[in-house]
Enzyme design. Structure first.
Site, PDB file in Angstrom:
ATOM      1  N   LYS A 189      36.254  30.560  35.414  1.00 11.49           N
ATOM      2  CA  LYS A 189      36.653  31.400  34.039  1.00 11.49           C
ATOM      3  C   LYS A 189      36.235  30.721  33.123  1.00 11.49           C
ATOM      4  O   LYS A 189      36.275  29.326  32.964  1.00 11.49           O
ATOM      5  CB  LYS A 189      38.064  32.021  34.390  1.00 11.49           C
ATOM      6  CG  LYS A 189      38.426  32.914  35.337  1.00 11.49           C
ATOM      7  CD  LYS A 189      39.828  33.155  35.633  1.00 11.49           C
ATOM      8  CE  LYS A 189      40.121  34.037  36.769  1.00 11.49           C
ATOM      9  NZ  LYS A 189      41.541  34.462  37.148  1.00 11.49           N
ATOM     10  N   ASN A 198      44.183  30.499  34.724  1.00 14.31           N
ATOM     11  CA  ASN A 198      44.036  29.916  36.276  1.00 14.31           C
ATOM     12  C   ASN A 198      42.772  29.391  36.751  1.00 14.31           C
ATOM     13  O   ASN A 198      42.555  29.295  38.006  1.00 14.31           O
ATOM     14  CB  ASN A 198      44.701  30.800  37.409  1.00 14.31           C
ATOM     15  CG  ASN A 198      44.161  32.101  37.718  1.00 14.31           C
ATOM     16  OD1 ASN A 198      43.226  32.292  37.389  1.00 14.31           O
ATOM     17  ND2 ASN A 198      44.808  32.862  38.625  1.00 14.31           N
ATOM     18  N   HIS A 228      38.223  32.603  40.058  1.00 11.00           N
ATOM     19  CA  HIS A 228      38.440  33.648  40.724  1.00 11.00           C
ATOM     20  C   HIS A 228      37.788  33.483  41.811  1.00 11.00           C
ATOM     21  O   HIS A 228      36.773  32.847  42.135  1.00 11.00           O
ATOM     22  CB  HIS A 228      37.762  34.955  39.936  1.00 11.00           C
ATOM     23  CG  HIS A 228      37.529  36.079  41.064  1.00 11.00           C
ATOM     24  ND1 HIS A 228      38.613  36.878  41.359  1.00 11.00           N
ATOM     25  CD2 HIS A 228      36.716  36.308  41.794  1.00 11.00           C
ATOM     26  CE1 HIS A 228      38.148  37.791  41.993  1.00 11.00           C
ATOM     27  NE2 HIS A 228      36.972  37.632  42.460  1.00 11.00           N
ATOM     28  N   GLU A 248      31.673  41.608  45.414  1.00  7.38           N
ATOM     29  CA  GLU A 248      31.541  40.858  44.093  1.00  7.38           C
ATOM     30  C   GLU A 248      30.147  40.270  44.115  1.00  7.38           C
ATOM     31  O   GLU A 248      29.423  40.299  43.048  1.00  7.38           O
ATOM     32  CB  GLU A 248      32.700  39.873  44.152  1.00  7.38           C
ATOM     33  CG  GLU A 248      33.807  40.630  43.955  1.00  7.38           C
ATOM     34  CD  GLU A 248      35.278  39.719  44.334  1.00  7.38           C
ATOM     35  OE1 GLU A 248      36.240  40.459  43.994  1.00  7.38           O
ATOM     36  OE2 GLU A 248      35.056  38.596  44.769  1.00  7.38           O
TER      37      GLU A 248
END
Length: 153
Positions: A12, A115, A118, A129
């Site tokens: 991320k 965090n 993913h 995905e």
């Protein structure tokens, strides 16, 4: 289980901006998983809304989409034996404060909203995905006869 199982892992914006991309990739490589696709991009809000469609009714959904579209992410496809389950284990708990030391989140972050990674939670979601983030021709399907004998019995 097959050593051709694939999972989707995304670093991320917080992980990218903190310079953790290499460390995260190294953890997967050191474990013996094969990187078969990788790209850095700033995802559109529309793209992220499809990716996180299962969370659309959650109160944090708008801020998640806003954050995830705020900077570059590194999208990856990893391949190997039980990689979906083991990849999630390597990432650690969604809440970094509940993540064990030695996991990626346990070592590198503190709050759930930041965090750094993913990871697909099941083979079906991994397939969805991967197809959402990568065209088939962007995924490398290469044989490596030597590494297979060093990683698998």
């Amino acid at each position: 289980m097959s050593n051709t199982e694939r999972t989707f892992i995304a670093i991320k914006p917080d992980g990218v901006h903190r310079g953790l991309v290499g460390k995260i990739i190294a953890r997967f490589e050191e474990r013996g998983y094969k990187l078969v696709a990788l790209k850095q991009m700033t995802a559109s809000k529309a793209h992220l809304e499809v990716h996180y469609q299962d969370l659309k009714d959650k109160p944090f959904f708008p801020s998640l989409i806003e954050y995830m579209s705020s900077g570059p992410v590194v999208a990856m496809v990893w391949q190997g034996l039980d990689v979906v389950k083991q990849g999630r284990s390597m990432l650690g708990a969604t809440n970094p404060l509940a993540s064990a030391p030695g996991t990626i989140r346990g070592d590198f972050c503190i709050q759930t909203g930041r965090n750094i990674c993913h990871g697909s939670d099941a083979v079906d979601s991994a397939n969805r995905e991967i197809a959402h983030w990568f065209k088939q021709e962007e995924i490398n399907d290469y044989a490596s006869p030597f590494i297979n004998s060093w990683v698998y019995e």
